[in-house]
Design a protein around this motif. Structure first.
Motif, short mmCIF file in Angstrom:
data_model
loop_
_atom_site.label_atom_id
_atom_site.label_comp_id
_atom_site.label_asym_id
_atom_site.label_seq_id
_atom_site.Cartn_x
_atom_site.Cartn_y
_atom_site.Cartn_z
N GLN A 137 0.83 -1.21 0.00
CA GLN A 137 0.00 0.00 0.00
C GLN A 137 0.87 1.26 0.00
OE1 GLN A 137 -2.27 0.99 3.63
NE2 GLN A 137 -4.10 0.83 2.35
N SER A 138 1.94 1.22 0.72
CA SER A 138 2.82 2.39 0.75
C SER A 138 3.43 2.63 -0.63
CB SER A 138 3.85 2.20 1.87
OG SER A 138 5.15 2.35 1.42
N PHE A 139 3.81 1.55 -1.30
CA PHE A 139 4.32 1.62 -2.68
C PHE A 139 3.26 2.21 -3.61
CE2 PHE A 139 3.98 -1.29 -6.50
CZ PHE A 139 4.87 -0.61 -7.32
N VAL A 140 2.04 1.71 -3.50
CA VAL A 140 0.95 2.18 -4.37
C VAL A 140 0.61 3.64 -4.08
CG1 VAL A 140 -1.52 1.90 -4.84
CG2 VAL A 140 0.00 -0.10 -4.85
N ASN A 141 0.59 3.98 -2.78
CA ASN A 141 0.27 5.36 -2.42
C ASN A 141 1.26 6.33 -3.06
OD1 ASN A 141 -1.80 4.44 -0.87
ND2 ASN A 141 -1.03 5.25 1.09
N ILE A 142 2.51 5.95 -3.07
CA ILE A 142 3.55 6.86 -3.54
C ILE A 142 3.64 6.88 -5.07
CG2 ILE A 142 6.05 7.26 -3.55
CD1 ILE A 142 5.97 6.18 -0.60
N THR A 143 3.47 5.72 -5.69
CA THR A 143 3.71 5.63 -7.14
C THR A 143 2.43 5.65 -7.98
OG1 THR A 143 3.61 3.21 -7.13
CG2 THR A 143 5.78 4.23 -6.76
N GLY A 144 1.29 5.35 -7.36
CA GLY A 144 0.07 5.22 -8.15
C GLY A 144 0.00 3.93 -8.95
N TYR A 145 0.83 2.99 -8.60
CA TYR A 145 0.89 1.73 -9.35
C TYR A 145 -0.47 1.01 -9.36
CZ TYR A 145 2.50 -2.76 -11.08
OH TYR A 145 2.67 -3.88 -11.86
N ILE A 146 -0.81 0.46 -10.51
CA ILE A 146 -2.05 -0.33 -10.63
C ILE A 146 -1.66 -1.76 -11.00
CG2 ILE A 146 -4.16 -0.63 -11.99
CD1 ILE A 146 -4.12 2.48 -12.33
N THR A 147 -2.12 -2.71 -10.23
CA THR A 147 -1.73 -4.11 -10.45
C THR A 147 -2.44 -4.67 -11.68
OG1 THR A 147 -3.51 -4.95 -9.05
CG2 THR A 147 -1.37 -4.52 -7.98
N GLU A 148 -1.90 -5.76 -12.19
CA GLU A 148 -2.51 -6.39 -13.36
C GLU A 148 -3.92 -6.91 -13.03
OE1 GLU A 148 0.13 -7.98 -16.63
OE2 GLU A 148 1.08 -8.85 -14.86
N ALA A 149 -4.13 -7.44 -11.84
CA ALA A 149 -5.47 -7.94 -11.50
C ALA A 149 -6.48 -6.79 -11.52
CB ALA A 149 -5.45 -8.63 -10.14
N GLU A 150 -6.05 -5.61 -11.09
CA GLU A 150 -6.95 -4.45 -11.14
C GLU A 150 -7.23 -4.07 -12.59
OE1 GLU A 150 -6.03 -1.53 -7.55
OE2 GLU A 150 -4.20 -2.50 -8.27
N THR A 151 -6.21 -4.16 -13.44
CA THR A 151 -6.40 -3.83 -14.86
C THR A 151 -7.31 -4.85 -15.54
OG1 THR A 151 -4.22 -2.83 -14.91
CG2 THR A 151 -5.19 -3.41 -17.03
N PHE A 152 -7.05 -6.12 -15.26
CA PHE A 152 -7.89 -7.17 -15.86
C PHE A 152 -9.31 -7.15 -15.29
CE2 PHE A 152 -3.76 -9.53 -16.58
CZ PHE A 152 -3.84 -9.49 -17.96
N GLY A 153 -9.42 -6.74 -14.04
CA GLY A 153 -10.74 -6.68 -13.41
C GLY A 153 -11.14 -7.92 -12.65
N ASP A 154 -10.26 -8.90 -12.63
CA ASP A 154 -10.59 -10.10 -11.85
C ASP A 154 -9.31 -10.80 -11.40
OD1 ASP A 154 -9.53 -11.82 -13.85
OD2 ASP A 154 -11.43 -11.75 -14.93
N SER A 155 -9.50 -11.76 -10.51
CA SER A 155 -8.39 -12.59 -10.07
C SER A 155 -8.96 -13.88 -9.51
CB SER A 155 -7.56 -11.85 -9.00
OG SER A 155 -6.37 -12.56 -8.72
N PHE A 156 -8.09 -14.86 -9.29
CA PHE A 156 -8.56 -16.14 -8.77
C PHE A 156 -8.62 -16.11 -7.25
CE2 PHE A 156 -6.95 -17.51 -12.93
CZ PHE A 156 -8.03 -18.27 -13.37
N VAL A 157 -9.75 -16.59 -6.74
CA VAL A 157 -9.92 -16.66 -5.29
C VAL A 157 -10.33 -18.08 -4.93
CG1 VAL A 157 -11.10 -15.70 -3.26
CG2 VAL A 157 -10.68 -14.25 -5.26
N PHE A 158 -9.79 -18.59 -3.87
CA PHE A 158 -10.17 -19.91 -3.36
C PHE A 158 -11.61 -19.84 -2.84
CE2 PHE A 158 -10.08 -22.66 0.58
CZ PHE A 158 -10.39 -23.82 -0.11
N GLU A 159 -12.43 -20.76 -3.32
CA GLU A 159 -13.85 -20.76 -2.99
C GLU A 159 -14.11 -20.67 -1.48
OE1 GLU A 159 -15.77 -24.40 -3.99
OE2 GLU A 159 -17.77 -23.58 -3.66
N GLY A 160 -13.26 -21.38 -0.73
CA GLY A 160 -13.48 -21.47 0.71
C GLY A 160 -13.40 -20.15 1.46
N ILE A 161 -12.85 -19.11 0.86
CA ILE A 161 -12.73 -17.85 1.57
C ILE A 161 -13.65 -16.76 0.99
CG2 ILE A 161 -10.36 -18.32 2.32
CD1 ILE A 161 -9.28 -16.57 0.18
N LEU A 162 -14.47 -17.13 0.01
CA LEU A 162 -15.42 -16.17 -0.57
C LEU A 162 -16.69 -16.12 0.26
CD1 LEU A 162 -15.41 -16.96 -4.39
CD2 LEU A 162 -14.74 -14.79 -3.35
N SER A 163 -17.34 -14.97 0.24
CA SER A 163 -18.65 -14.89 0.90
C SER A 163 -19.68 -15.61 0.03
CB SER A 163 -19.06 -13.43 1.09
OG SER A 163 -19.31 -12.83 -0.17
#
Ligand SMILES: *[C@@H]1O[C@H](CO)[C@@H](O)[C@H](O)[C@H]1NC(C)=O
Ligand SMILES: *[C@@H]1O[C@H](CO)[C@@H](O)[C@H](O)[C@H]1NC(C)=O
Ligand SMILES: [Ca+2]
Ligand SMILES: [Ca+2]
Length: 371
Positions: A137-163
């Motif tokens: 977060q400190s890196f993102v706050n300073i640089t404005g970096y956007i991760t690939e998952a944010e760009t793609f709009g999705d990512s893989f999540v393990f079913e067991g931890i989803l609501s």
């Protein structure tokens, strides 16, 4: 423009035709036990399903994140630097030397765990912990970096931890590993799905970071990703030919030394080690080099391209193949259980395409000198 990415899934070298990287090895080496090899946790791949309507620079742009997000490109006020320095991981010197990399007794031969070979690595410094949400977060706050998952709009999540509500909206799963769901809005800020956040997890490993995201962070911190050889040398903590960073006994004196999965994967996690999901970094004992969570908690990206073929000749500072389709990740995660993903061993390894991100994959950085 709406981008559409298909999720295709390679069934863990069980199906040799489908396994692009491991097919030769899978044919020439004894098959791994089906249960062990069919771990779904490392086979998540993004692939363009439709012809891209936009040119691909978007994605290649993140292939060279070091320039855009370098320290010099993001000069800051001295007082801001002070805060950021404090938030950087402590590092320890890993004194160079020779070690036996890989194993001649592979639990999952198709992964290219063998043969055991003599490797020399020079001294380097390594973060004693996985990079945390707060650090990222400190890196993102300073640089404005956007991760690939944010760009793609999705990512893989393990079913067991989803609501339940998020789970109910999902119709697609990874065929051979149905516990992995592509979740819209899942990214490092929302690791367990769009309705989750990191407010209570600032000291947990950052997740949903692609390989380029990890490279960008380490470059910004004047560090880099470890090679696989450096990572494995560090994992072994000075011990020779042992399974785990602390020895051959998974639970010495009944104690847990890593955040793994206890119980019946994927249905029941008894969390005997205290954690169903990730744990705050450094919740478990350090190895002989002072490094925490080298196995378990989050998988860790390395800089090497993936291959299952290794020379038996002695090597100095090997950096892996010059090119490839997948990057090597090491150490296993909180989702690993012996029954299906016995990869929380120093010699174990797995791979993902560099643009993959998931709810169990993070990283730590190394550097040539002390930062
Ligand atoms: C990043 O910025 C947000 C919003 O201003 C702030 O709440 C958070 O504390 C910052 N995080 C770090 C690590 O500096
Ligand atoms: C973060 O999640 C917690 C628990 O679900 C929730 O109570 C809190 O309001 C959320 N915080 C933000 C900023 O969304
Ligand atoms: Ca656990
Ligand atoms: Ca780890």
């Amino acid at each position: 423009m709406v981008r559409c990415f298909a999720l295709f899934f390679v069934a863990a070298c069980v199906n040799e035709v489908l396994c692009s990287q491991g097919s030769v090895g899978a044919q020439s080496e004894p098959a791994a036990p089906q249960g062990a090899a069919s771990c779904g946790c490392e086979k998540l791949k993004r692939a363009a399903a439709v012809e891209p309507v936009e040119p691909v620079e978007d994605r290649t742009a993140s292939a060279h994140p070091a320039d855009k997000y370098s320290r010099s490109a993001n000069e800051r006020l001295p007082e801001a630097q002070g805060d950021e320095e404090k938030i950087q991981s402590q590092m320890v010197v890993i004194t160079g030397g020779e070690f036996l990399m890989g194993t001649d007794d592979p639990a999952i031969p198709a992964d290219g765990e063998g043969p055991q070979r003599l490797v020399h690595v020079d001294s380097f410094f390594m973060d004693i912990q996985e990079v945390t949400n707060q650090q990222f977060q400190s890196f993102v706050n300073i640089t404005g970096y956007i991760t690939e998952a944010e760009t793609f709009g999705d990512s893989f999540v393990f079913e067991g931890i989803l609501s339940e509500s998020v789970k109910n909206q999902i119709t697609q799963a990874v065929a051979a590993a149905p516990w992995w769901l592509p979740v819209k809005g899942a990214n490092w800020r929302h690791p367990n799905g769009p309705d989750s956040n990191i407010t209570d997890g600032l000291d947990h490993p950052v997740l949903h970071v692609s390989w380029a995201d990890a490279v960008a962070y380490c470059s910004w911190a004047n560090k880099r990703l470890p090679t696989e050889a450096e990572w494995e040398y560090a994992c072994r903590g000075g011990l020779k030919d042992r399974l785990y960073p602390w020895g051959n006994n998974l639970n010495p004196k009944g104690q847990h030394y890593a955040n793994l999965w206890q119980g019946d994967f994927p249905n029941h996690n008894s969390a005997e080690d205290g954690y169903v999901k990730t744990s705050p970094v450094m919740s478990f004992p350090a190895n002989g080099f002072g490094l925490h969570d080298m196995v378990g908690n989050a998988w860790e990206w390395t800089s090497d391209w993936w291959t299952v073929h290794h020379t038996t000749e002695q090597q100095h500072n090997p950096t892996g193949p010059p090119s490839g389709t997948d990057k090597v990740k090491k150490g296993g995660s909180y989702m690993c259980h012996k029954s299906y993903c016995y990869r929380y061993r120093c010699a174990a390894r797995s791979q993902n395409t560099p643009d993959s991100a998931a709810s169990n994959l993070g990283f730590r950085c190394v550097s040539q000198g002390q930062r």
